[in-house]
Design a protein around this motif. Structure first.
Motif, mmCIF file in Angstrom:
data_model
loop_
_atom_site.group_PDB
_atom_site.id
_atom_site.type_symbol
_atom_site.label_atom_id
_atom_site.label_comp_id
_atom_site.label_asym_id
_atom_site.label_seq_id
_atom_site.Cartn_x
_atom_site.Cartn_y
_atom_site.Cartn_z
ATOM 1 N N THR A 149 0.830 -1.202 0.000
ATOM 2 C CA THR A 149 0.000 0.000 0.000
ATOM 3 C C THR A 149 0.863 1.250 0.000
ATOM 4 O OG1 THR A 149 -1.633 -1.260 1.273
ATOM 5 C CG2 THR A 149 -1.961 1.113 1.122
ATOM 6 N N HIS A 150 1.968 1.220 0.713
ATOM 7 C CA HIS A 150 2.856 2.382 0.728
ATOM 8 C C HIS A 150 3.510 2.606 -0.635
ATOM 9 C CE1 HIS A 150 2.280 2.642 5.044
ATOM 10 N NE2 HIS A 150 2.965 3.768 5.032
ATOM 11 N N LEU A 151 3.856 1.535 -1.326
ATOM 12 C CA LEU A 151 4.403 1.703 -2.682
ATOM 13 C C LEU A 151 3.374 2.353 -3.608
ATOM 14 C CD1 LEU A 151 6.509 -1.462 -3.593
ATOM 15 C CD2 LEU A 151 7.271 0.907 -3.558
ATOM 16 N N SER A 152 2.135 1.911 -3.497
ATOM 17 C CA SER A 152 1.076 2.506 -4.311
ATOM 18 C C SER A 152 0.874 3.978 -3.962
ATOM 19 C CB SER A 152 -0.235 1.737 -4.116
ATOM 20 O OG SER A 152 -0.114 0.417 -4.584
ATOM 21 N N MET A 153 0.956 4.293 -2.674
ATOM 22 C CA MET A 153 0.834 5.689 -2.245
ATOM 23 C C MET A 153 1.961 6.532 -2.821
ATOM 24 S SD MET A 153 2.470 7.873 0.102
ATOM 25 C CE MET A 153 3.110 6.852 1.446
ATOM 26 N N LEU A 154 3.189 6.047 -2.774
ATOM 27 C CA LEU A 154 4.325 6.787 -3.333
ATOM 28 C C LEU A 154 4.132 7.018 -4.830
ATOM 29 C CD1 LEU A 154 7.299 4.954 -1.547
ATOM 30 C CD2 LEU A 154 6.415 7.233 -1.016
ATOM 31 N N ALA A 155 3.637 5.994 -5.533
ATOM 32 C CA ALA A 155 3.437 6.106 -6.974
ATOM 33 C C ALA A 155 2.357 7.123 -7.314
ATOM 34 C CB ALA A 155 3.075 4.741 -7.557
ATOM 35 N N GLY A 156 1.344 7.199 -6.477
ATOM 36 C CA GLY A 156 0.225 8.067 -6.789
ATOM 37 C C GLY A 156 0.341 9.487 -6.268
ATOM 38 N N ARG A 157 1.164 9.683 -5.237
ATOM 39 C CA ARG A 157 1.181 10.984 -4.559
ATOM 40 C C ARG A 157 2.468 11.772 -4.739
ATOM 41 N NH1 ARG A 157 -2.516 14.141 -2.751
ATOM 42 N NH2 ARG A 157 -0.882 14.992 -1.456
ATOM 43 N N PHE A 158 3.560 11.141 -5.132
ATOM 44 C CA PHE A 158 4.851 11.829 -5.162
ATOM 45 C C PHE A 158 5.541 11.645 -6.520
ATOM 46 C CE2 PHE A 158 3.879 11.098 -0.722
ATOM 47 C CZ PHE A 158 4.179 12.337 -0.149
ATOM 48 N N PRO A 159 5.141 12.441 -7.502
ATOM 49 C CA PRO A 159 5.707 12.297 -8.848
ATOM 50 C C PRO A 159 7.189 12.646 -8.937
ATOM 51 C CG PRO A 159 4.342 14.270 -8.692
ATOM 52 C CD PRO A 159 4.114 13.503 -7.434
ATOM 53 N N GLY A 160 7.724 13.322 -7.919
ATOM 54 C CA GLY A 160 9.133 13.693 -7.963
ATOM 55 C C GLY A 160 10.082 12.572 -7.560
ATOM 56 N N ILE A 161 9.556 11.469 -7.076
ATOM 57 C CA ILE A 161 10.417 10.352 -6.685
ATOM 58 C C ILE A 161 10.988 9.675 -7.926
ATOM 59 C CG2 ILE A 161 10.463 8.066 -5.616
ATOM 60 C CD1 ILE A 161 8.452 9.066 -3.581
ATOM 61 N N GLU A 162 12.297 9.522 -7.938
ATOM 62 C CA GLU A 162 12.975 8.927 -9.092
ATOM 63 C C GLU A 162 13.286 7.447 -8.888
ATOM 64 O OE1 GLU A 162 16.438 11.321 -9.487
ATOM 65 O OE2 GLU A 162 15.336 13.154 -10.012
ATOM 66 N N GLN A 179 6.969 -7.320 -10.767
ATOM 67 C CA GLN A 179 6.155 -7.786 -11.894
ATOM 68 C C GLN A 179 5.171 -6.743 -12.406
ATOM 69 O OE1 GLN A 179 4.424 -11.379 -10.328
ATOM 70 N NE2 GLN A 179 6.379 -12.471 -10.316
ATOM 71 N N ARG A 180 5.232 -5.523 -11.875
ATOM 72 C CA ARG A 180 4.345 -4.472 -12.360
ATOM 73 C C ARG A 180 5.137 -3.208 -12.665
ATOM 74 N NH1 ARG A 180 0.766 -1.196 -8.125
ATOM 75 N NH2 ARG A 180 1.182 0.341 -9.756
ATOM 76 N N ALA A 181 4.541 -2.339 -13.440
ATOM 77 C CA ALA A 181 5.214 -1.100 -13.833
ATOM 78 C C ALA A 181 5.005 -0.032 -12.765
ATOM 79 C CB ALA A 181 4.674 -0.616 -15.171
ATOM 80 N N TRP A 182 6.051 0.761 -12.526
ATOM 81 C CA TRP A 182 6.000 1.849 -11.560
ATOM 82 C C TRP A 182 6.459 3.139 -12.236
ATOM 83 C CZ3 TRP A 182 3.783 0.615 -6.997
ATOM 84 C CH2 TRP A 182 3.800 -0.736 -6.611
ATOM 85 N N PRO A 183 6.047 4.277 -11.731
ATOM 86 C CA PRO A 183 6.487 5.543 -12.333
ATOM 87 C C PRO A 183 7.881 5.968 -11.901
ATOM 88 C CG PRO A 183 4.980 5.987 -10.534
ATOM 89 C CD PRO A 183 5.012 4.495 -10.700
ATOM 90 N N PHE A 184 8.562 5.092 -11.174
ATOM 91 C CA PHE A 184 9.926 5.342 -10.729
ATOM 92 C C PHE A 184 10.754 4.080 -10.946
ATOM 93 C CE2 PHE A 184 6.995 4.991 -7.003
ATOM 94 C CZ PHE A 184 7.144 3.633 -6.771
ATOM 95 N N GLU A 185 12.033 4.228 -10.884
ATOM 96 C CA GLU A 185 12.915 3.053 -10.955
ATOM 97 C C GLU A 185 12.753 2.253 -9.667
ATOM 98 O OE1 GLU A 185 17.710 1.934 -11.192
ATOM 99 O OE2 GLU A 185 17.042 4.019 -10.897
#
Length: 334
Positions: A149-162, A179-185
């Motif tokens: 849940t915390h990973l999902s929160m980071l992906a959805g709330r903090f676009p500046g995370i690289e 096994q899923r795509a994330w907006p960060f490395e």
């Protein structure tokens, strides 16, 4: 005649009504904190029932609270926590019972998802207001529901995370994340030491019974969030420039959280507390750039009742869930 009853919501219905909406949960928490400070919300210390047997230790918790304002709710979260179960089996179960403040029954809500979202929403507020520097690299410790849940929160709330680094004692338990795509490395660390290097925030979401985060995790411009029970050592807590909590309440006398154990051991005085979550969202405290900050997230039943009440209001309006009659009141005499 008037019939009173409860509306029951299962996990799928909770999800369909917005139970996984971090923005809505954060807004609920901000409103509840304002109500609490105004005397329009209160909670009692948790009631703990040990379930320990020779072959199956565990605990059951009863967590009552009431919240006024738009929530109009008094309720009880009932939560069972067991040792790790088999693969795919939960180790905790949560249900929230809610009444209106005038006593009328309202609903029964499966709360496993709400608990995780509530916790991650508190973490999001802490990351937003208590991080002493920019957030570009974050580490999440753990592989369970809270970590997910915390990973999902980071992906959805903090676009500046690289980059987000993840670590777990059992690396195979992290397969879901890769096994899923994330907006960060996304990086899987080979060791705990590697996971803690060069990050701006460290989110501890494990079931550790003994501290695994020591003094070497304390660094300038770093925020450490303790979500699990006993993850951060006393020595590490002593080294942080600022120590924060969601609330300094009576539960400090019984909770197994690292900070409260430290307080009962005589090694942490309340005067050293820098701020609470209410101070953060009200803008009364901000971190000093370059400092090290520690946030202990206890998890307030005030928030559990509020989130469940919001979903029940939506369920009543949309006629979602199953309704069960409990009591029929006689009509007024002519």
């Amino acid at each position: 005649m008037t019939t009173l009853g409860v509306r029951c919501l299962d996990r799928a219905q909770v999800t369909s009504l917005g139970g996984g909406d971090f923005d809505a949960a954060m807004a609920d928490i901000v409103d509840v904190l304002a109500l609490f400070e105004a005397g329009q919300a209160r909670m009692s210390p948790e009631c703990v029932l040990p379930l320990a047997t020779d072959d199956r230790p565990g605990y059951a918790y009863g967590l009552p609270a009431w919240v006024g304002g738009r929530f109009d709710a008094v309720g009880l979260k009932w939560s069972l926590h067991l040792p790790p179960q088999g693969v795919g089996q939960p180790s905790s179960y949560s249900t929230t019972l809610v009444n209106h403040l005038d006593g009328r029954p309202r609903g029964l809500v499966e709360s496993g998802l709400l608990t995780a979202v509530r916790t991650a929403a508190v973490s999001a507020l802490a990351l937003e207001y208590a991080a002493p520097g920019p957030l570009t690299r974050v580490t999440v410790l753990g592989a369970g529901f809270q970590a997910r849940t915390h990973l999902s929160m980071l992906a959805g709330r903090f676009p500046g995370i690289e980059r987000v680094t993840i670590w777990n004692r059992t690396p195979s338990a992290l397969a879901w994340a890769t096994q899923r795509a994330w907006p960060f490395e996304l990086v899987v660390a080979a060791s705990l030491e590697e996971a803690c290097k060069g990050v701006d925030a460290l989110l501890c979401c494990t079931n550790a019974e003994r501290p695994l985060v020591g003094e070497d995790a304390v660094a300038a411009d770093r925020l450490v969030l303790q979500i699990g029970r006993n993850e951060v050592s006393f020595a590490a807590i002593e080294r942080f420039d600022a120590v924060l909590v969601d609330l300094w309440g009576e539960f400090r006398l019984t909770s197994a959280k690292s900070l409260f154990q430290m307080h009962r051991a005589g090694r942490f005085e309340p005067a050293r507390l820098a701020a609470t979550l209410a101070d953060l969202v009200a803008g009364r405290w901000r971190p000093v750039p370059g400092s090290s900050v520690y946030f202990s997230s206890f998890g307030l039943n005030l928030f559990d009742i509020a989130l469940a009440a919001r979903l029940l209001e939506a369920a009543e309006r949309l006629e979602v869930g199953s309704w069960q009659a409990l009591l029929t009141l006689p009509g007024e005499s002519p």
